[in-house]
Motif scaffolding. Structure first.
Motif, PDB file in Angstrom:
ATOM      1  N   ILE A 119      -1.911  25.688  58.291  1.00  0.00           N
ATOM      2  CA  ILE A 119      -0.547  25.180  58.416  1.00  0.00           C
ATOM      3  C   ILE A 119      -0.288  25.061  59.913  1.00  0.00           C
ATOM      4  CG2 ILE A 119       1.886  25.584  57.948  1.00  0.00           C
ATOM      5  CD1 ILE A 119       0.189  25.075  55.431  1.00  0.00           C
ATOM      6  N   PHE A 120       0.086  23.891  60.338  1.00  0.00           N
ATOM      7  CA  PHE A 120       0.202  23.621  61.763  1.00  0.00           C
ATOM      8  C   PHE A 120       1.641  23.726  62.254  1.00  0.00           C
ATOM      9  CE2 PHE A 120      -3.542  21.164  60.397  1.00  0.00           C
ATOM     10  CZ  PHE A 120      -4.490  21.892  61.099  1.00  0.00           C
ATOM     11  N   ALA A 121       1.753  24.008  63.530  1.00  0.00           N
ATOM     12  CA  ALA A 121       3.042  24.057  64.219  1.00  0.00           C
ATOM     13  C   ALA A 121       3.063  22.931  65.251  1.00  0.00           C
ATOM     14  CB  ALA A 121       3.217  25.403  64.905  1.00  0.00           C
ATOM     15  N   VAL A 122       4.250  22.493  65.605  1.00  0.00           N
ATOM     16  CA  VAL A 122       4.426  21.437  66.601  1.00  0.00           C
ATOM     17  C   VAL A 122       5.240  21.987  67.760  1.00  0.00           C
ATOM     18  CG1 VAL A 122       5.619  19.252  67.049  1.00  0.00           C
ATOM     19  CG2 VAL A 122       4.254  19.524  64.992  1.00  0.00           C
ATOM     20  N   GLU A 163      14.661  17.711  66.379  1.00  0.00           N
ATOM     21  CA  GLU A 163      14.673  18.057  64.960  1.00  0.00           C
ATOM     22  C   GLU A 163      13.275  17.834  64.408  1.00  0.00           C
ATOM     23  OE1 GLU A 163      17.765  15.950  62.909  1.00  0.00           O
ATOM     24  OE2 GLU A 163      19.162  16.303  64.549  1.00  0.00           O
ATOM     25  N   LEU A 164      12.829  18.750  63.548  1.00  0.00           N
ATOM     26  CA  LEU A 164      11.484  18.665  62.993  1.00  0.00           C
ATOM     27  C   LEU A 164      11.503  19.058  61.526  1.00  0.00           C
ATOM     28  CD1 LEU A 164       8.377  18.361  63.584  1.00  0.00           C
ATOM     29  CD2 LEU A 164       8.395  20.840  63.878  1.00  0.00           C
ATOM     30  N   VAL A 165      10.895  18.218  60.704  1.00  0.00           N
ATOM     31  CA  VAL A 165      10.692  18.528  59.291  1.00  0.00           C
ATOM     32  C   VAL A 165       9.201  18.366  59.043  1.00  0.00           C
ATOM     33  CG1 VAL A 165      11.173  17.833  56.915  1.00  0.00           C
ATOM     34  CG2 VAL A 165      12.985  17.716  58.640  1.00  0.00           C
ATOM     35  N   SER A 166       8.623  19.308  58.304  1.00  0.00           N
ATOM     36  CA  SER A 166       7.199  19.265  58.013  1.00  0.00           C
ATOM     37  C   SER A 166       6.992  19.221  56.504  1.00  0.00           C
ATOM     38  CB  SER A 166       6.524  20.505  58.596  1.00  0.00           C
ATOM     39  OG  SER A 166       5.183  20.579  58.186  1.00  0.00           O
ATOM     40  N   LYS A 167       5.997  18.442  56.072  1.00  0.00           N
ATOM     41  CA  LYS A 167       5.680  18.336  54.649  1.00  0.00           C
ATOM     42  C   LYS A 167       4.167  18.426  54.482  1.00  0.00           C
ATOM     43  CE  LYS A 167       5.447  14.425  52.297  1.00  0.00           C
ATOM     44  NZ  LYS A 167       5.806  13.146  51.719  1.00  0.00           N
ATOM     45  N   LEU A 168       3.711  19.364  53.669  1.00  0.00           N
ATOM     46  CA  LEU A 168       2.293  19.517  53.372  1.00  0.00           C
ATOM     47  C   LEU A 168       1.985  18.768  52.082  1.00  0.00           C
ATOM     48  CD1 LEU A 168      -0.421  20.883  54.076  1.00  0.00           C
ATOM     49  CD2 LEU A 168       0.325  22.825  52.679  1.00  0.00           C
ATOM     50  N   ASN A 169       1.030  17.853  52.128  1.00  0.00           N
ATOM     51  CA  ASN A 169       0.640  17.070  50.959  1.00  0.00           C
ATOM     52  C   ASN A 169      -0.826  17.377  50.653  1.00  0.00           C
ATOM     53  OD1 ASN A 169      -0.343  15.093  49.199  1.00  0.00           O
ATOM     54  ND2 ASN A 169       1.029  13.529  50.009  1.00  0.00           N
ATOM     55  N   GLY A 220      -4.330  15.515  51.133  1.00  0.00           N
ATOM     56  CA  GLY A 220      -4.989  16.188  52.240  1.00  0.00           C
ATOM     57  C   GLY A 220      -4.426  15.919  53.617  1.00  0.00           C
ATOM     58  N   TYR A 221      -3.103  16.032  53.758  1.00  0.00           N
ATOM     59  CA  TYR A 221      -2.502  15.890  55.084  1.00  0.00           C
ATOM     60  C   TYR A 221      -1.217  16.698  55.191  1.00  0.00           C
ATOM     61  CZ  TYR A 221       0.563  12.315  52.982  1.00  0.00           C
ATOM     62  OH  TYR A 221       1.454  11.636  52.197  1.00  0.00           O
ATOM     63  N   GLN A 222      -0.790  16.925  56.430  1.00  0.00           N
ATOM     64  CA  GLN A 222       0.509  17.509  56.726  1.00  0.00           C
ATOM     65  C   GLN A 222       1.236  16.501  57.600  1.00  0.00           C
ATOM     66  OE1 GLN A 222       0.478  21.381  58.606  1.00  0.00           O
ATOM     67  NE2 GLN A 222       2.675  21.563  58.552  1.00  0.00           N
ATOM     68  N   GLU A 223       2.496  16.191  57.251  1.00  0.00           N
ATOM     69  CA  GLU A 223       3.275  15.237  58.026  1.00  0.00           C
ATOM     70  C   GLU A 223       4.403  15.938  58.745  1.00  0.00           C
ATOM     71  OE1 GLU A 223       3.046  10.701  56.423  1.00  0.00           O
ATOM     72  OE2 GLU A 223       4.596  11.944  55.546  1.00  0.00           O
ATOM     73  N   PHE A 224       4.671  15.449  59.948  1.00  0.00           N
ATOM     74  CA  PHE A 224       5.772  15.954  60.759  1.00  0.00           C
ATOM     75  C   PHE A 224       6.716  14.800  61.049  1.00  0.00           C
ATOM     76  CE2 PHE A 224       2.096  18.561  61.688  1.00  0.00           C
ATOM     77  CZ  PHE A 224       2.605  19.830  61.516  1.00  0.00           C
TER      78      PHE A 224
END
Length: 126
Positions: free
Chosen positions: A53-56, A74-80, A84-88
């Motif tokens: 799980i990544f941080a920005v 502002e930051l919203v994160s979604k793990l899919n 196979g990806y995480q979106e910021f």
């Protein structure tokens, strides 16, 4: 042979067709979860370990190339895991040049930091 997510092998990809992005609008950074063999790690290929799980972190780039951390975004994160990806989804309200760092607890992903230019947004009459 598939392995666990390798932070250094993960691939960042801007999803915005129009870069630079306007102040206050979302810039979308997708991080593809990859193993050390170059395979995408998704729910279908997932190994025993939890995914990274990544941080920005966002740094403002000054006119002389110096950087400073900013906290006003502002930051919203979604793990899919299905794909196979995480979106910021990142929204910065101040015009300027920025470096976007993506990392887990110890390691940055490949291609980090990514550059982002924020330009003035549309003028709104009140």
């Amino acid at each position: 042979l598939l392995g666990p997510v390798s932070t250094q092998a993960c691939i960042p990809q801007w999803q915005n067709v129009n870069l630079p992005v306007q102040a206050g609008k979302n810039a979308t950074l997708r991080v593809w979860l990859m193993d050390s063999f170059g395979n995408n790690v998704s729910r279908h290929t997932f190994s025993r370990e939890d995914p990274a799980i990544f941080a920005v972190h966002v740094m403002s780039v000054g006119s002389f190339g110096n950087t400073s951390t900013i906290k006003s975004f502002e930051l919203v994160s979604k793990l899919n895991m299905a794909d196979g990806y995480q979106e910021f989804y990142l929204s910065i309200k101040k015009v300027g040049q920025y470096k976007i760092y993506v990392n887990d607890k110890n390691t940055s992903i490949s291609g980090s930091p990514a550059s982002l230019e924020v330009i003035p947004g549309e003028f709104m009459y009140l």
